[in-house]
Design a protein around this motif. Structure first.
Motif, PDB file in Angstrom:
ATOM      1  N   ALA A  96       0.835  -1.205   0.000  1.00 12.47           N
ATOM      2  CA  ALA A  96       0.000   0.000   0.000  1.00 12.47           C
ATOM      3  C   ALA A  96       0.872   1.259   0.000  1.00 12.47           C
ATOM      4  O   ALA A  96       0.649   2.178  -0.792  1.00 12.47           O
ATOM      5  N   GLY A  97       1.876   1.286   0.865  1.00  8.64           N
ATOM      6  CA  GLY A  97       2.766   2.442   0.922  1.00  8.64           C
ATOM      7  C   GLY A  97       3.596   2.600  -0.336  1.00  8.64           C
ATOM      8  O   GLY A  97       3.814   3.715  -0.815  1.00  8.64           O
ATOM      9  N   GLY A  98       4.059   1.481  -0.873  1.00  2.39           N
ATOM     10  CA  GLY A  98       4.841   1.521  -2.105  1.00  2.39           C
ATOM     11  C   GLY A  98       4.032   2.060  -3.276  1.00  2.39           C
ATOM     12  O   GLY A  98       4.519   2.876  -4.058  1.00  2.39           O
ATOM     13  N   PHE A  99       2.778   1.602  -3.384  1.00  6.27           N
ATOM     14  CA  PHE A  99       1.924   2.120  -4.445  1.00  6.27           C
ATOM     15  C   PHE A  99       1.709   3.620  -4.271  1.00  6.27           C
ATOM     16  O   PHE A  99       1.824   4.395  -5.223  1.00  6.27           O
ATOM     17  N   GLN A 100       1.391   4.020  -3.050  1.00  9.60           N
ATOM     18  CA  GLN A 100       1.116   5.431  -2.768  1.00  9.60           C
ATOM     19  C   GLN A 100       2.327   6.309  -3.089  1.00  9.60           C
ATOM     20  O   GLN A 100       2.198   7.365  -3.694  1.00  9.60           O
ATOM     21  N   LEU A 101       3.516   5.862  -2.683  1.00 11.87           N
ATOM     22  CA  LEU A 101       4.731   6.642  -2.928  1.00 11.87           C
ATOM     23  C   LEU A 101       5.068   6.680  -4.420  1.00 11.87           C
ATOM     24  O   LEU A 101       5.439   7.726  -4.953  1.00 11.87           O
ATOM     25  N   PHE A 102       4.917   5.553  -5.105  1.00  7.08           N
ATOM     26  CA  PHE A 102       5.153   5.512  -6.553  1.00  7.08           C
ATOM     27  C   PHE A 102       4.191   6.466  -7.259  1.00  7.08           C
ATOM     28  O   PHE A 102       4.590   7.244  -8.129  1.00  7.08           O
ATOM     29  N   ASP A 103       2.929   6.410  -6.868  1.00  6.58           N
ATOM     30  CA  ASP A 103       1.938   7.278  -7.489  1.00  6.58           C
ATOM     31  C   ASP A 103       2.261   8.745  -7.229  1.00  6.58           C
ATOM     32  O   ASP A 103       2.231   9.568  -8.144  1.00  6.58           O
ATOM     33  N   GLY A 104       2.608   9.063  -5.983  1.00 10.13           N
ATOM     34  CA  GLY A 104       2.860  10.450  -5.621  1.00 10.13           C
ATOM     35  C   GLY A 104       4.133  11.032  -6.200  1.00 10.13           C
ATOM     36  O   GLY A 104       4.229  12.248  -6.393  1.00 10.13           O
ATOM     37  N   THR A 105       5.116  10.191  -6.469  1.00 11.61           N
ATOM     38  CA  THR A 105       6.379  10.704  -7.008  1.00 11.61           C
ATOM     39  C   THR A 105       6.494  10.461  -8.513  1.00 11.61           C
ATOM     40  O   THR A 105       6.670  11.405  -9.279  1.00 11.61           O
ATOM     41  N   ILE A 106       6.375   9.231  -8.928  1.00 14.17           N
ATOM     42  CA  ILE A 106       6.590   8.894 -10.342  1.00 14.17           C
ATOM     43  C   ILE A 106       5.410   9.335 -11.209  1.00 14.17           C
ATOM     44  O   ILE A 106       5.578  10.077 -12.182  1.00 14.17           O
ATOM     45  N   ASN A 107       4.196   8.893 -10.867  1.00 13.19           N
ATOM     46  CA  ASN A 107       3.029   9.245 -11.690  1.00 13.19           C
ATOM     47  C   ASN A 107       2.717  10.737 -11.656  1.00 13.19           C
ATOM     48  O   ASN A 107       2.381  11.331 -12.675  1.00 13.19           O
ATOM     49  N   HIS A 108       2.817  11.337 -10.452  1.00 13.07           N
ATOM     50  CA  HIS A 108       2.450  12.754 -10.327  1.00 13.07           C
ATOM     51  C   HIS A 108       3.547  13.695 -10.807  1.00 13.07           C
ATOM     52  O   HIS A 108       3.248  14.680 -11.492  1.00 13.07           O
ATOM     53  N   LYS A 109       4.795  13.423 -10.445  1.00 11.32           N
ATOM     54  CA  LYS A 109       5.862  14.397 -10.684  1.00 11.32           C
ATOM     55  C   LYS A 109       6.754  14.061 -11.878  1.00 11.32           C
ATOM     56  O   LYS A 109       7.124  14.941 -12.629  1.00 11.32           O
ATOM     57  N   VAL A 110       7.105  12.799 -12.044  1.00 11.66           N
ATOM     58  CA  VAL A 110       8.013  12.429 -13.139  1.00 11.66           C
ATOM     59  C   VAL A 110       7.246  12.300 -14.452  1.00 11.66           C
ATOM     60  O   VAL A 110       7.563  12.966 -15.438  1.00 11.66           O
ATOM     61  N   PHE A 111       6.220  11.440 -14.476  1.00 10.74           N
ATOM     62  CA  PHE A 111       5.455  11.232 -15.715  1.00 10.74           C
ATOM     63  C   PHE A 111       4.374  12.285 -15.927  1.00 10.74           C
ATOM     64  O   PHE A 111       3.873  12.437 -17.033  1.00 10.74           O
ATOM     65  N   ARG A 112       3.988  12.973 -14.853  1.00  9.62           N
ATOM     66  CA  ARG A 112       2.945  14.005 -14.910  1.00  9.62           C
ATOM     67  C   ARG A 112       1.646  13.488 -15.542  1.00  9.62           C
ATOM     68  O   ARG A 112       1.009  14.169 -16.353  1.00  9.62           O
ATOM     69  N   LEU A 113       1.266  12.260 -15.134  1.00  9.42           N
ATOM     70  CA  LEU A 113       0.023  11.677 -15.633  1.00  9.42           C
ATOM     71  C   LEU A 113      -1.194  12.419 -15.094  1.00  9.42           C
ATOM     72  O   LEU A 113      -2.209  12.546 -15.772  1.00  9.42           O
ATOM     73  N   HIS A 114      -1.078  12.884 -13.862  1.00  3.19           N
ATOM     74  CA  HIS A 114      -2.125  13.662 -13.217  1.00  3.19           C
ATOM     75  C   HIS A 114      -1.557  14.282 -11.952  1.00  3.19           C
ATOM     76  O   HIS A 114      -0.472  13.925 -11.514  1.00  3.19           O
ATOM     77  N   GLN A 115      -2.292  15.218 -11.387  1.00  4.78           N
ATOM     78  CA  GLN A 115      -1.983  15.769 -10.071  1.00  4.78           C
ATOM     79  C   GLN A 115      -2.995  15.194  -9.092  1.00  4.78           C
ATOM     80  O   GLN A 115      -4.046  14.686  -9.489  1.00  4.78           O
ATOM     81  N   ILE A 116      -2.714  15.310  -7.813  1.00  7.67           N
ATOM     82  CA  ILE A 116      -3.677  14.855  -6.817  1.00  7.67           C
ATOM     83  C   ILE A 116      -4.963  15.651  -6.969  1.00  7.67           C
ATOM     84  O   ILE A 116      -6.058  15.103  -7.023  1.00  7.67           O
ATOM     85  N   ARG A 117      -4.788  16.954  -7.015  1.00 13.04           N
ATOM     86  CA  ARG A 117      -5.922  17.852  -7.179  1.00 13.04           C
ATOM     87  C   ARG A 117      -5.426  19.082  -7.927  1.00 13.04           C
ATOM     88  O   ARG A 117      -4.300  19.522  -7.729  1.00 13.04           O
ATOM     89  N   TYR A 118      -6.252  19.618  -8.762  1.00 12.40           N
ATOM     90  CA  TYR A 118      -5.858  20.781  -9.544  1.00 12.40           C
ATOM     91  C   TYR A 118      -6.246  22.056  -8.795  1.00 12.40           C
ATOM     92  O   TYR A 118      -7.362  22.547  -8.907  1.00 12.40           O
ATOM     93  N   VAL A 119      -5.289  22.531  -7.994  1.00 14.14           N
ATOM     94  CA  VAL A 119      -5.448  23.750  -7.203  1.00 14.14           C
ATOM     95  C   VAL A 119      -4.182  24.588  -7.369  1.00 14.14           C
ATOM     96  O   VAL A 119      -3.164  24.093  -7.851  1.00 14.14           O
ATOM     97  N   ASP A 120      -4.251  25.841  -6.954  1.00  9.47           N
ATOM     98  CA  ASP A 120      -3.090  26.730  -7.089  1.00  9.47           C
ATOM     99  C   ASP A 120      -1.907  26.268  -6.250  1.00  9.47           C
ATOM    100  O   ASP A 120      -0.769  26.317  -6.700  1.00  9.47           O
ATOM    101  N   ASN A 121      -2.148  25.847  -5.017  1.00  5.48           N
ATOM    102  CA  ASN A 121      -1.072  25.402  -4.137  1.00  5.48           C
ATOM    103  C   ASN A 121      -1.171  23.894  -3.927  1.00  5.48           C
ATOM    104  O   ASN A 121      -1.873  23.437  -3.013  1.00  5.48           O
ATOM    105  N   ILE A 122      -0.468  23.143  -4.743  1.00  2.18           N
ATOM    106  CA  ILE A 122      -0.511  21.681  -4.689  1.00  2.18           C
ATOM    107  C   ILE A 122       0.366  21.112  -3.575  1.00  2.18           C
ATOM    108  O   ILE A 122       0.190  19.967  -3.159  1.00  2.18           O
TER     109      ILE A 122
END
Length: 147
Positions: A96-122
């Motif tokens: 669970a933690g590995g998925f969450q960390l992969f999603d938060g770093t690789i998917n969100h920041k490296v691949f930029r597949l999506h953001q957690i939420r589209y707000v001014d201060n992410i």
């Protein structure tokens, strides 16, 4: 026969069964809560809503496969008397933690597949997302070392 008598095979397989279930469960929580209920993002937001919805469906299929594979491994180990429950639980937190960390770093920041939420201060969202991941990983590591 005690599970411990089977040695490293039982340890590794028990841990991996939990890891797969943990990955699937965390992916399901992400997909259900953040993709569907809150509608904060899709798995891939770089295209149309239809593509985003399709990628959510692919994520859902992958999470079900991970859960089914993990449960199958768990069941087979239990049937053979080889299941080490403490390792499966530790694996669940690690997955669970590995998925969450992969999603938060690789998917969100490296691949930029999506953001957690589209707000001014992410930043607060990124910190909370990755802190939750680290907490789950720390629990998993603690459970492995406590054995």
């Amino acid at each position: 026969m005690q599970a411990e008598t089977f040695g490293s095979f039982a340890l590794v397989r028990s841990t991996w069964s939990g890891v797969l279930i943990g990955i699937g469960v965390m992916a399901a929580v992400d997909e259900i809560v953040f993709h569907q209920l809150l509608a904060w993002h899709h798995f891939y937001d770089g295209s149309t809503s239809e593509i985003g919805l399709m990628t959510d469906g692919l994520l859902h299929a992958a999470e079900l496969i991970a859960i089914a594979a993990g449960l199958t491994m768990l069941w087979k180990l239990n049937q053979r008397g080889m299941l080490i429950r403490s390792r499966a639980v530790a694996g669940l937190f690690l997955g669970a933690g590995g998925f969450q960390l992969f999603d938060g770093t690789i998917n969100h920041k490296v691949f930029r597949l999506h953001q957690i939420r589209y707000v001014d201060n992410i930043l607060p969202y990124d910190i909370a997302w990755n802190a939750a991941a680290l907490l789950l990983l720390i629990v998993g590591i603690y459970l492995i070392k406590a054995r």
